[in-house]
Scaffold this motif. Structure first.
Motif, mmCIF file in Angstrom:
data_model
loop_
_atom_site.group_PDB
_atom_site.id
_atom_site.type_symbol
_atom_site.label_atom_id
_atom_site.label_comp_id
_atom_site.label_asym_id
_atom_site.label_seq_id
_atom_site.Cartn_x
_atom_site.Cartn_y
_atom_site.Cartn_z
ATOM 1 N N ALA A 196 29.191 16.035 89.189
ATOM 2 C CA ALA A 196 28.874 15.393 90.464
ATOM 3 C C ALA A 196 29.401 16.223 91.631
ATOM 4 O O ALA A 196 28.732 16.354 92.662
ATOM 5 C CB ALA A 196 29.470 13.986 90.509
ATOM 6 N N SER A 210 29.809 8.620 91.033
ATOM 7 C CA SER A 210 29.935 9.271 89.728
ATOM 8 C C SER A 210 30.969 8.546 88.871
ATOM 9 O O SER A 210 30.791 8.423 87.654
ATOM 10 C CB SER A 210 30.334 10.747 89.903
ATOM 11 N N ASP A 252 27.095 19.105 91.981
ATOM 12 C CA ASP A 252 25.814 18.635 92.512
ATOM 13 C C ASP A 252 25.900 18.384 94.012
ATOM 14 O O ASP A 252 24.957 18.668 94.760
ATOM 15 C CB ASP A 252 25.373 17.357 91.800
ATOM 16 N N ARG A 280 29.250 5.559 87.394
ATOM 17 C CA ARG A 280 28.345 5.938 86.288
ATOM 18 C C ARG A 280 29.124 6.238 85.019
ATOM 19 O O ARG A 280 28.624 6.048 83.912
ATOM 20 C CB ARG A 280 27.512 7.165 86.669
ATOM 21 N N TRP A 314 29.894 9.926 97.156
ATOM 22 C CA TRP A 314 29.205 10.625 96.071
ATOM 23 C C TRP A 314 30.069 10.606 94.812
ATOM 24 O O TRP A 314 29.579 10.324 93.715
ATOM 25 C CB TRP A 314 28.909 12.057 96.519
ATOM 26 N N THR A 356 31.068 14.115 83.719
ATOM 27 C CA THR A 356 30.215 13.430 84.702
ATOM 28 C C THR A 356 30.690 13.675 86.120
ATOM 29 O O THR A 356 29.895 14.012 87.011
ATOM 30 C CB THR A 356 30.192 11.914 84.408
ATOM 31 N N THR A 357 31.974 13.513 86.353
ATOM 32 C CA THR A 357 32.487 13.625 87.710
ATOM 33 C C THR A 357 32.561 15.083 88.194
ATOM 34 O O THR A 357 32.348 15.354 89.366
ATOM 35 C CB THR A 357 33.871 12.970 87.820
#
Length: 433
Positions: free
Chosen positions: A107, A88, A110, A91, A84, A103-104
């Motif tokens: 993640a 990230s 999430d 991305r 996962w 972003t990370t």
């Protein structure tokens, strides 16, 4: 005399049909919530079997003891979290550090939101003792990636990162994990908690004191003594002398190749530990973990092709066909490559097939040399230009290896070779396993 109605029977635990043998993942899905809620010590195999809708003998048959069942559960969730997070990182490629952190970190939140039980098994208090080893390895893997990002984004003439990058990465990872733990414990809004965590990390990185960074690095790598130390006899409690940080580049690569061939997950810290050098040294010579992996796999592909080439007696296009055939069969049967492609897909696919990466670029170069030699020595006339033909053959081989290892589809190598021979302009494939 009237007969009273019988008392209702006690409900029995629902069992899966014995007609279909449950998979390991199905059973782990069933026991995950029990481990996440109650931990390890306070549950029985009977409770776990009921939760998995199976029997205790089935759990024993699949996993062995309760300890082994828990270990399998923890390791699966760690693997899911790492994949996962790797997604990230992919991305966020090309972003500046602030956006990468955002972003990370999101993640991570999430993952906890959508895999709360998995996060609890890894980082929750009821399982803290039992999952410590896997938890530490998971955090270390995330930390290594963050450290590489810091070196990429903050490196420069005025600031060259050493051990300080690992130090900062460990702090960032710890803030992220603890942020999620607090959000879960206090039932906070995950979006708000993630934003606050991001703001803390970004603010800390923006206001780093370069002098403090350099001081950590200076202390981590002290200067060599001005004269050799007197030799001392080894004792049971003395750490043996470590190799010099001037370890040759080939030693690093050879060590990494050995680890890869053993089927181990290749990590910079593991290579550095075995050689007695710092991760920073490896980073400066090879770059990130993915960079080193690319060189390792490219070197192995080259070894296979050149070995088969040296034993091949065919000529012209038939020689290329035979080498291509035997190389694919050898790589498809290679347990280390198969393990890597399965365990780290889709990141492995990206690394192996990236057009400007060392694996694809090196493979095309090797095949192009085979074609050139067939032209010069045997008068072979390829139906298309040499570079395009080499590219097409390599792409054909990559698709076969990927479907064979990752998609768990038995590649039809005979049909593959029909396509290959058509590209080469020869009548039929030559060679065999």
């Amino acid at each position: 005399m009237t007969r009273s109605d019988p008392e209702p029977a006690e409900p029995r635990p629902r069992r899966r049909s014995t007609a279909v043998r449950p998979s390991d993942d199905t059973l782990l899905d069933g026991v995950l919530s029990v481990f996440a809620t109650l931990g390890f010590d306070d549950v029985t195999m009977e409770q776990l079997a009921v939760a998995a809708e199976t029997s205790k003998p089935t759990l024993y048959a699949h996993f062995g003891t309760k300890e082994q069942l828990f270990d399998a559960c923890v390791r699966r969730e760690a693997s899911r979290l790492l994949e996962w997070m790797r997604e990230s990182y992919r991305r966020a490629q090309g972003f500046d550090l602030d956006r990468h952190v955002a972003t990370t970190t999101r993640a991570l939140f999430d993952f906890a939101a959508t895999h709360a039980e998995g996060f609890h098994v890894l980082f929750g208090a009821p399982t803290a003792g039992r999952s410590h080893e896997v938890r530490a390895a998971t955090i270390r893997s995330v930390t290594d990636t963050v450290a590489e990002l810091i070196r990429h984004e903050y490196g420069g003439a005025d600031l060259e990162w050493g051990a300080s990058a690992d130090f900062c990465a460990a702090a960032i990872t710890d803030i992220g994990v603890r942020g999620v733990q607090q959000a879960l414990a206090q039932d906070l809004d995950f979006t708000a908690a993630a934003n606050l965590t991001i703001s803390i990390i970004v603010a800390a990185m923006r206001h780093l004191d370069p002098a403090a960074v350099r001081a950590v690095d200076a202390d981590a790598e002290p200067a060599a003594p001005s004269r050799p130390a007197e030799p001392t006899a080894p004792t049971a409690d003395r750490t043996p002398p470590q190799p010099s940080p001037a370890t040759p580049r080939n030693d690093v690569l050879d060590t990494a190749i050995r680890m890869f061939l053993r089927g181990e997950r290749l990590e910079l810290h593991a290579v550095a530990t075995e050689l007695g050098i710092s991760r920073t040294t490896i980073y400066r010579r090879f770059g990130t973990r993915e960079d080193l992996l690319g060189v390792v796999i490219a070197r192995q592909f080259e070894h296979v092709i050149t070995t088969i080439d040296s034993r091949c007696t065919s000529r012209g296009a038939h020689r290329i066909s035979e080498i291509f055939d035997r190389t694919l069969r050898r790589l498809a049967a290679d347990p280390a490559l198969r393990t890597y492609l399965q365990n780290e897909a889709p990141a492995a696919l990206r690394l192996v097939t990236q057009t400007d990466g060392p694996v694809h670029r090196g493979s095309v170069r090797l095949v192009e040399r085979l074609i050139q030699r067939a032209q010069e020595q045997d008068g072979y006339r390829p139906p298309i230009d040499r570079t395009t033909l080499a590219f097409a053959l390599v792409r054909l081989g990559e698709s076969f290896l990927y479907s064979n290892a990752v998609a768990d589809v038995e590649g039809d190598i005979d049909h593959l070779l029909q396509v290959q021979t058509t590209l080469l302009g020869v009548a039929a494939p030559v060679g065999g396993p």
